[in-house]
Motif scaffolding. Structure first.
Motif, PDB file in Angstrom:
ATOM      1  N   ASP A 111       0.833  -1.191   0.000  1.00  0.00           N
ATOM      2  CA  ASP A 111       0.000   0.000   0.000  1.00  0.00           C
ATOM      3  C   ASP A 111       0.876   1.253   0.000  1.00  0.00           C
ATOM      4  N   ALA A 112       0.245   2.408   0.155  1.00  0.00           N
ATOM      5  CA  ALA A 112       0.969   3.673   0.073  1.00  0.00           C
ATOM      6  C   ALA A 112       2.034   3.805   1.159  1.00  0.00           C
ATOM      7  N   GLU A 113       1.849   3.114   2.294  1.00  0.00           N
ATOM      8  CA  GLU A 113       2.825   3.174   3.389  1.00  0.00           C
ATOM      9  C   GLU A 113       3.873   2.071   3.277  1.00  0.00           C
ATOM     10  N   GLY A 114       3.764   1.241   2.253  1.00  0.00           N
ATOM     11  CA  GLY A 114       4.726   0.162   2.078  1.00  0.00           C
ATOM     12  C   GLY A 114       4.368  -1.134   2.768  1.00  0.00           C
ATOM     13  N   ALA A 115       3.162  -1.220   3.367  1.00  0.00           N
ATOM     14  CA  ALA A 115       2.737  -2.453   4.040  1.00  0.00           C
ATOM     15  C   ALA A 115       2.285  -3.470   3.011  1.00  0.00           C
ATOM     16  N   CYS A 116       2.650  -4.728   3.239  1.00  0.00           N
ATOM     17  CA  CYS A 116       2.320  -5.799   2.302  1.00  0.00           C
ATOM     18  C   CYS A 116       0.817  -5.972   2.167  1.00  0.00           C
ATOM     19  N   LEU A 117       0.358  -6.226   0.944  1.00  0.00           N
ATOM     20  CA  LEU A 117      -1.064  -6.428   0.674  1.00  0.00           C
ATOM     21  C   LEU A 117      -1.375  -7.882   0.315  1.00  0.00           C
ATOM     22  N   LEU A 118      -0.556  -8.810   0.820  1.00  0.00           N
ATOM     23  CA  LEU A 118      -0.828 -10.230   0.637  1.00  0.00           C
ATOM     24  C   LEU A 118      -1.022 -10.885   2.001  1.00  0.00           C
ATOM     25  N   VAL A 119      -1.954 -11.813   2.086  1.00  0.00           N
ATOM     26  CA  VAL A 119      -2.199 -12.545   3.327  1.00  0.00           C
ATOM     27  C   VAL A 119      -1.146 -13.633   3.491  1.00  0.00           C
ATOM     28  N   ASP A 120      -0.482 -13.629   4.628  1.00  0.00           N
ATOM     29  CA  ASP A 120       0.424 -14.719   5.006  1.00  0.00           C
ATOM     30  C   ASP A 120      -0.347 -15.624   5.965  1.00  0.00           C
ATOM     31  N   PRO A 121      -0.738 -16.836   5.528  1.00  0.00           N
ATOM     32  CA  PRO A 121      -1.578 -17.692   6.376  1.00  0.00           C
ATOM     33  C   PRO A 121      -0.887 -18.197   7.628  1.00  0.00           C
ATOM     34  N   THR A 122       0.443 -18.029   7.732  1.00  0.00           N
ATOM     35  CA  THR A 122       1.140 -18.411   8.953  1.00  0.00           C
ATOM     36  C   THR A 122       1.277 -17.251   9.923  1.00  0.00           C
ATOM     37  N   ALA A 123       0.792 -16.071   9.533  1.00  0.00           N
ATOM     38  CA  ALA A 123       0.948 -14.886  10.388  1.00  0.00           C
ATOM     39  C   ALA A 123      -0.372 -14.212  10.697  1.00  0.00           C
ATOM     40  N   GLU A 124      -1.458 -14.585  10.025  1.00  0.00           N
ATOM     41  CA  GLU A 124      -2.761 -13.960  10.259  1.00  0.00           C
ATOM     42  C   GLU A 124      -3.853 -14.899   9.769  1.00  0.00           C
ATOM     43  N   ASP A 125      -5.066 -14.609  10.167  1.00  0.00           N
ATOM     44  CA  ASP A 125      -6.203 -15.426   9.755  1.00  0.00           C
ATOM     45  C   ASP A 125      -6.707 -14.917   8.403  1.00  0.00           C
ATOM     46  N   PRO A 126      -6.606 -15.742   7.357  1.00  0.00           N
ATOM     47  CA  PRO A 126      -7.097 -15.301   6.046  1.00  0.00           C
ATOM     48  C   PRO A 126      -8.552 -14.857   6.062  1.00  0.00           C
ATOM     49  N   ALA A 127      -9.353 -15.412   6.977  1.00  0.00           N
ATOM     50  CA  ALA A 127     -10.778 -15.070   7.029  1.00  0.00           C
ATOM     51  C   ALA A 127     -11.012 -13.613   7.413  1.00  0.00           C
ATOM     52  N   ASP A 128      -9.992 -12.925   7.915  1.00  0.00           N
ATOM     53  CA  ASP A 128     -10.127 -11.490   8.194  1.00  0.00           C
ATOM     54  C   ASP A 128     -10.138 -10.680   6.901  1.00  0.00           C
ATOM     55  N   HIS A 129      -9.687 -11.300   5.813  1.00  0.00           N
ATOM     56  CA  HIS A 129      -9.504 -10.541   4.573  1.00  0.00           C
ATOM     57  C   HIS A 129     -10.253 -11.110   3.366  1.00  0.00           C
ATOM     58  N   LEU A 130     -10.672 -12.370   3.440  1.00  0.00           N
ATOM     59  CA  LEU A 130     -11.413 -12.940   2.316  1.00  0.00           C
ATOM     60  C   LEU A 130     -12.377 -13.994   2.822  1.00  0.00           C
ATOM     61  N   THR A 131     -13.481 -14.170   2.090  1.00  0.00           N
ATOM     62  CA  THR A 131     -14.509 -15.113   2.498  1.00  0.00           C
ATOM     63  C   THR A 131     -14.844 -16.042   1.342  1.00  0.00           C
TER      64      THR A 131
END
Length: 343
Positions: A111-131
């Motif tokens: 994103d504009a701040e340089g934060a990754c825009l891909l879900v890492d399934p070992t670091a977060e719950d994918p369900a927070d970002h896609l259904t």
């Protein structure tokens, strides 16, 4: 895509990975040198692959599409962008060759701040970002990160959609069969349950368990709802934190710090015997698990849906703080437990 718990690699393997990171740095820390060194790094790749396979679902499924076998070690942040992360353990995931080479390749949207825009399934719950829409087998985004993840990994390519639709039909039937066996305390019940957990597209089963009661009866049918309710009570943990195979520290005795530090040329010879998780004759590691709690930008208390080893938890904490989350804390948890959000 489902959450997976990252295991802790052995101390010897970490020393080895650090040594190879130093080589990348000494060679100029370019994407080309990182790739060349990674290609030659037989011993580190043995350790990384063994640890990743211990985390993967079923018959070592791809951590992105959950369908094909995970054949490739993927650098989540590509070598061309972050050459010094070539040998960083938390930057490795297991992917099928199609997801890794044909789809993700060297993509890494930010994103504009340089934060990754891909879900890492070992670091977060994918369900927070896609259904997952079970009836049609497609993923819908819940956030910009979800949108990019679906696109970059090709999660809605036709063969995956067809596979999920078929898996949904099978899962409903298997759940009803399992429910009958479970009620009768039949030993076969656990065999059937494990087969379902090990099957491709287990993200379908994961999505079914997250259906709200009023919605579940419409989506899966009344007969399956009864089985699903019982399944949640018995097996929800195994789907919530990802599969945890036994991961042992079975590195050869010769693969100690002295052997690793002896010469650059000796690394592979010293450590290409037994990689972590490949043998049953070594001591079992006891991993200290950590969850995270934080407050999101709307003021809502949140908690992690997966547990981490300490280095991965610290890495995730830094990511959350970069994303604007506040009051981020690490919380020690027992195996199988997750922290509750602040009240």
């Amino acid at each position: 895509m489902i959450p997976l718990q990252r295991v802790e690699i052995s101390a010897q393997a970490q020393i080895l990975l650090t040594r190879w990171t130093q080589r990348v740095e000494g060679a100029g820390a370019t994407g080309q040198t990182a790739r060349e060194l990674w290609t030659d790094a037989k011993a580190p790749k043995k350790h990384v692959r063994a640890a990743l396979e211990s985390m993967a679902r079923g018959a070592v499924r791809c951590m992105y599409c959950d369908d094909s076998r995970g054949t490739d070690i993927d650098h989540f942040e590509p070598l061309e962008r972050a050459p010094l992360r070539a040998f960083v353990w938390v930057n490795h995931l297991l992917a099928c060759s199609f997801c890794n080479s044909n789809e993700k390749n060297r993509k890494y949207p930010v994103d504009a701040e340089g934060a990754c825009l891909l879900v890492d399934p070992t670091a977060e719950d994918p369900a927070d970002h896609l259904t997952l829409r079970l009836s049609v087998g497609t993923y819908d985004p819940l956030s910009p990160k979800g949108k990019e993840t679906i696109q970059v990994f090709g999660l809605n390519r036709p063969e995956l959609i067809k596979g999920r639709v078929d898996a949904f039909v099978r899962a409903r039937s298997i759940l009803r069969d399992w429910h009958g066996l479970h009620k009768n305390a039949a030993p076969e019940a656990e065999v059937v349950a494990q087969a379902l957990l090990d099957s491709p597209f287990v993200d379908v089963v994961h999505a079914m368990t997250r259906l709200k009661p009023g919605v579940a009866v419409i989506v899966v049918g009344e007969a399956t709802v009864r089985a699903l309710d019982t399944w949640r009570a018995v097996h929800s943990h195994s789907l919530r934190v990802g599969q945890q195979r036994v991961h042992e520290d079975t590195t050869d005795a010769s693969c100690d710090k002295g052997a690793i530090d002896s010469t650059l040329a000796d690394d592979d010879l010293a450590c290409q015997g037994r990689a972590a998780g490949r043998s049953n004759d070594g001591p079992v590691r006891t991993m200290r698990n950590y969850g995270l709690i934080w407050t999101d930008p709307t003021g809502t208390p949140r908690s992690s849906a997966v547990a981490y080893d300490q280095p991965s938890a610290q890495h995730r904490k830094a990511d959350l703080e970069r994303e604007g989350r506040t009051n981020v804390e690490l919380v020690p948890v027992r195996p199988g437990e997750l922290p509750e959000p602040r009240s």
